[in-house]
Design a protein around this motif. Structure first.
Motif, PDB file in Angstrom:
ATOM      1  N   TYR A 205       1.232  -1.387  -0.031  1.00 52.83           N
ATOM      2  CA  TYR A 205      -0.361  -0.136   0.238  1.00 52.83           C
ATOM      3  C   TYR A 205       1.008   1.171  -0.074  1.00 52.83           C
ATOM      4  O   TYR A 205       2.103   1.159   0.619  1.00 52.83           O
ATOM      5  N   PRO A 206       0.372   2.123  -0.470  1.00 56.40           N
ATOM      6  CA  PRO A 206       1.149   3.779  -0.256  1.00 56.40           C
ATOM      7  C   PRO A 206       1.371   3.705   0.675  1.00 56.40           C
ATOM      8  O   PRO A 206      -0.046   3.585   1.710  1.00 56.40           O
ATOM      9  N   ALA A 207       1.524   4.954   1.229  1.00 54.65           N
ATOM     10  CA  ALA A 207       2.388   5.083   3.195  1.00 54.65           C
ATOM     11  C   ALA A 207       0.903   5.989   3.547  1.00 54.65           C
ATOM     12  O   ALA A 207       0.744   5.337   4.726  1.00 54.65           O
ATOM     13  N   LYS A 208      -0.558   6.540   2.921  1.00 57.50           N
ATOM     14  CA  LYS A 208      -0.804   7.273   3.492  1.00 57.50           C
ATOM     15  C   LYS A 208      -2.017   6.200   3.738  1.00 57.50           C
ATOM     16  O   LYS A 208      -2.768   6.132   4.606  1.00 57.50           O
ATOM     17  N   GLU A 209      -2.053   5.345   2.770  1.00 60.88           N
ATOM     18  CA  GLU A 209      -3.418   3.812   2.986  1.00 60.88           C
ATOM     19  C   GLU A 209      -3.430   3.205   4.159  1.00 60.88           C
ATOM     20  O   GLU A 209      -3.811   2.844   4.940  1.00 60.88           O
ATOM     21  N   LEU A 210      -1.476   3.096   4.757  1.00 55.26           N
ATOM     22  CA  LEU A 210      -1.226   2.672   5.448  1.00 55.26           C
ATOM     23  C   LEU A 210      -1.339   2.830   6.841  1.00 55.26           C
ATOM     24  O   LEU A 210      -2.181   2.188   8.002  1.00 55.26           O
ATOM     25  N   ASP A 211      -0.911   4.639   7.072  1.00 55.98           N
ATOM     26  CA  ASP A 211      -1.382   5.080   7.828  1.00 55.98           C
ATOM     27  C   ASP A 211      -2.878   5.332   8.504  1.00 55.98           C
ATOM     28  O   ASP A 211      -3.139   5.143   9.092  1.00 55.98           O
ATOM     29  N   ALA A 212      -4.073   5.130   7.528  1.00 59.58           N
ATOM     30  CA  ALA A 212      -5.472   5.402   7.669  1.00 59.58           C
ATOM     31  C   ALA A 212      -6.156   4.369   7.848  1.00 59.58           C
ATOM     32  O   ALA A 212      -6.851   4.550   9.248  1.00 59.58           O
ATOM     33  N   TRP A 213      -5.219   3.124   7.607  1.00 56.26           N
ATOM     34  CA  TRP A 213      -5.810   2.142   8.536  1.00 56.26           C
ATOM     35  C   TRP A 213      -5.456   1.263   9.825  1.00 56.26           C
ATOM     36  O   TRP A 213      -5.503   0.843  10.153  1.00 56.26           O
ATOM     37  N   ALA A 214      -3.920   2.071  10.113  1.00 52.45           N
ATOM     38  CA  ALA A 214      -3.245   2.326  11.194  1.00 52.45           C
ATOM     39  C   ALA A 214      -4.331   3.221  12.761  1.00 52.45           C
ATOM     40  O   ALA A 214      -4.734   2.926  13.340  1.00 52.45           O
ATOM     41  N   ALA A 215      -4.910   4.076  11.552  1.00 47.99           N
ATOM     42  CA  ALA A 215      -5.768   4.726  12.598  1.00 47.99           C
ATOM     43  C   ALA A 215      -7.143   4.950  12.611  1.00 47.99           C
ATOM     44  O   ALA A 215      -7.626   5.013  14.258  1.00 47.99           O
ATOM     45  N   ARG A 216      -7.843   3.602  11.362  1.00 40.65           N
ATOM     46  CA  ARG A 216      -8.822   3.504  12.369  1.00 40.65           C
ATOM     47  C   ARG A 216      -8.482   2.141  13.108  1.00 40.65           C
ATOM     48  O   ARG A 216      -9.542   1.592  14.006  1.00 40.65           O
ATOM     49  N   ALA A 217      -7.698   1.471  13.169  1.00 44.81           N
ATOM     50  CA  ALA A 217      -7.346   0.152  13.642  1.00 44.81           C
ATOM     51  C   ALA A 217      -7.479   0.552  15.586  1.00 44.81           C
ATOM     52  O   ALA A 217      -7.960   0.175  16.382  1.00 44.81           O
ATOM     53  N   ARG A 218      -6.409   1.843  15.485  1.00 46.02           N
ATOM     54  CA  ARG A 218      -6.267   2.365  16.722  1.00 46.02           C
ATOM     55  C   ARG A 218      -7.952   3.253  17.394  1.00 46.02           C
ATOM     56  O   ARG A 218      -8.192   3.079  18.215  1.00 46.02           O
ATOM     57  N   THR A 219      -9.053   3.611  16.811  1.00 48.89           N
ATOM     58  CA  THR A 219      -9.722   4.143  16.410  1.00 48.89           C
ATOM     59  C   THR A 219     -11.097   3.254  16.997  1.00 48.89           C
ATOM     60  O   THR A 219     -11.840   3.266  18.103  1.00 48.89           O
ATOM     61  N   TRP A 220     -10.710   1.959  16.147  1.00 45.46           N
ATOM     62  CA  TRP A 220     -11.344   0.568  17.201  1.00 45.46           C
ATOM     63  C   TRP A 220     -11.021   0.619  18.283  1.00 45.46           C
ATOM     64  O   TRP A 220     -12.427  -0.338  19.286  1.00 45.46           O
ATOM     65  N   ALA A 221      -9.989  -0.346  18.265  1.00 43.97           N
ATOM     66  CA  ALA A 221      -9.433  -0.353  19.885  1.00 43.97           C
ATOM     67  C   ALA A 221      -9.462   0.746  20.933  1.00 43.97           C
ATOM     68  O   ALA A 221      -9.779   0.273  22.261  1.00 43.97           O
ATOM     69  N   ALA A 222      -9.637   1.416  20.507  1.00 43.43           N
ATOM     70  CA  ALA A 222      -9.890   2.615  22.122  1.00 43.43           C
ATOM     71  C   ALA A 222     -11.689   3.114  22.026  1.00 43.43           C
ATOM     72  O   ALA A 222     -12.654   3.855  22.317  1.00 43.43           O
ATOM     73  N   GLY A 223     -12.253   2.376  21.347  1.00 37.51           N
ATOM     74  CA  GLY A 223     -13.794   2.689  21.458  1.00 37.51           C
ATOM     75  C   GLY A 223     -14.813   3.124  20.763  1.00 37.51           C
ATOM     76  O   GLY A 223     -15.886   2.905  20.788  1.00 37.51           O
ATOM     77  N   GLY A 224     -14.083   3.842  19.678  1.00 35.84           N
ATOM     78  CA  GLY A 224     -14.916   4.627  18.550  1.00 35.84           C
ATOM     79  C   GLY A 224     -14.797   4.144  17.142  1.00 35.84           C
ATOM     80  O   GLY A 224     -14.508   2.105  17.325  1.00 35.84           O
ATOM     81  N   ILE A 225     -15.537   4.509  16.254  1.00 35.70           N
ATOM     82  CA  ILE A 225     -16.062   4.123  15.183  1.00 35.70           C
ATOM     83  C   ILE A 225     -15.614   4.799  13.530  1.00 35.70           C
ATOM     84  O   ILE A 225     -15.734   6.564  13.905  1.00 35.70           O
ATOM     85  N   PRO A 226     -14.843   4.843  13.293  1.00 39.20           N
ATOM     86  CA  PRO A 226     -13.840   5.018  12.618  1.00 39.20           C
ATOM     87  C   PRO A 226     -15.291   5.989  11.176  1.00 39.20           C
ATOM     88  O   PRO A 226     -16.118   4.783  10.969  1.00 39.20           O
ATOM     89  N   GLU A 227     -14.982   7.064  10.496  1.00 37.06           N
ATOM     90  CA  GLU A 227     -16.087   7.876   9.799  1.00 37.06           C
ATOM     91  C   GLU A 227     -16.320   8.145   8.712  1.00 37.06           C
ATOM     92  O   GLU A 227     -16.830   8.064   7.283  1.00 37.06           O
ATOM     93  N   ASP A 228     -14.866   6.781   8.201  1.00 41.34           N
ATOM     94  CA  ASP A 228     -14.676   7.101   6.388  1.00 41.34           C
ATOM     95  C   ASP A 228     -15.031   6.087   5.815  1.00 41.34           C
ATOM     96  O   ASP A 228     -14.290   5.723   4.948  1.00 41.34           O
ATOM     97  N   LEU A 229     -15.362   4.259   6.961  1.00 41.05           N
ATOM     98  CA  LEU A 229     -16.532   3.315   6.492  1.00 41.05           C
ATOM     99  C   LEU A 229     -17.477   3.130   5.710  1.00 41.05           C
ATOM    100  O   LEU A 229     -18.342   3.827   7.265  1.00 41.05           O
TER     101      LEU A 229
END
Length: 268
Positions: A205-229
């Motif tokens: 993946y391009p770095a930007k897309e890897l960053d986005a998936w990492a951010a989604r994983a952190r949001t899920w783990a913290a109990g939140g819901i990613p807004e871009d899915l």
């Protein structure tokens, strides 16, 4: 990858035996017999695909358990004999055989079970509910976690989301693929399959897309819901934390281990 305020995030690939990974992923001095040993120290989870096609021996599960680090976790693909059928409510015997086949030899390394359905399988609320009732909550004293990988657009409905939530089963998040994306949170954990690695990208993946998936994983783990899915039902209440399982699957398969390791690095 966890803190006091988040669940554990595990990242891996599907299977570990793939000839083109020799060189790009496995060093030349790693024999095929040691591939799982190596992969389980570079990644934090692996989805076992072989269980989808047929049963394994109990001693095989025990061997896999013993070859991997103590905090490593396997996800299992459930047998196709249970999911690739016209009437899902008739899958009881196949489900029972699966859990009696030796999978519990993984012990504490047994993670979620992925029940994958064919892309042609349409949502039938009554039949699907009867199927979910067949899935055991526990076996041999261990709590079981179930994930539902549905791949037909008819499942993108609030009725399916509510049904999965009622039974505490996670809907698999389809990442970067033509399959419908149902990123609704329906369980105390999240199960994502990232299928968009492509040729020409060293890390898949391009770095930007890897960053986005990492951010989604952190949001899920913290109990939140990613807004871009894309979601298809009513949003759940915010959780305190959730465990997250993310697997880089298919796409440009030779790059999948690199993509998984890049995500692990980003997640720290």
């Amino acid at each position: 990858m966890t803190t006091d305020n988040t669940g554990t995030i595990r990242v891996g690939i599907g299977g570990w035996t793939y000839a083109p990974w020799r060189g790009p992923f496995y060093p030349g001095d790693v024999t095929q017999k040691r591939e799982l040993e190596y992969a389980s120290r570079a990644l934090t989870s692996i989805e076992i695909n072989g269980t989808y096609y047929g049963s394994q021996k109990p001693e095989t599960f025990a061997k896999w358990r013993d070859e991997t680090p103590d905090d490593f976790v396997f996800a299992l693909k459930a047998p196709r004999f249970a999911t690739n059928r016209r009437v899902l409510a008739e899958a009881g015997e196949s489900i029972e055989r699966f859990f009696a086949s030796g999978v519990m030899e993984l012990r504490h390394k047994l993670g979620p079970v992925n029940w994958q359905f064919m892309a042609t399988k349409k949502f039938d609320a009554d039949d699907f509910e009867r199927f979910l009732r067949l899935l055991p909550k526990s076996h041999e004293g261990r709590t079981l976690r179930h994930a539902l990988e549905v791949r037909h657009e008819s499942f993108c409905t609030p009725d399916f989301v509510a049904l999965a939530r009622d039974h505490g089963a996670a809907v698999v998040v389809a990442g970067d693929t033509a399959f419908p994306q149902i990123a609704d949170i329906t369980a105390p954990f999240v199960y994502a399959r990232l299928m968009g690695t492509r040729e020409g990208e060293d890390l898949g993946y391009p770095a930007k897309e890897l960053d986005a998936w990492a951010a989604r994983a952190r949001t899920w783990a913290a109990g939140g819901i990613p807004e871009d899915l894309k979601t298809c039902g009513a949003s759940p209440t915010k959780a305190e934390r959730r465990d997250v399982f993310a697997y880089v699957i298919s796409g440009h398969k030779v790059a999948n281990p690199a993509a998984a390791m890049a995500l692990i690095e980003r997640l720290g």
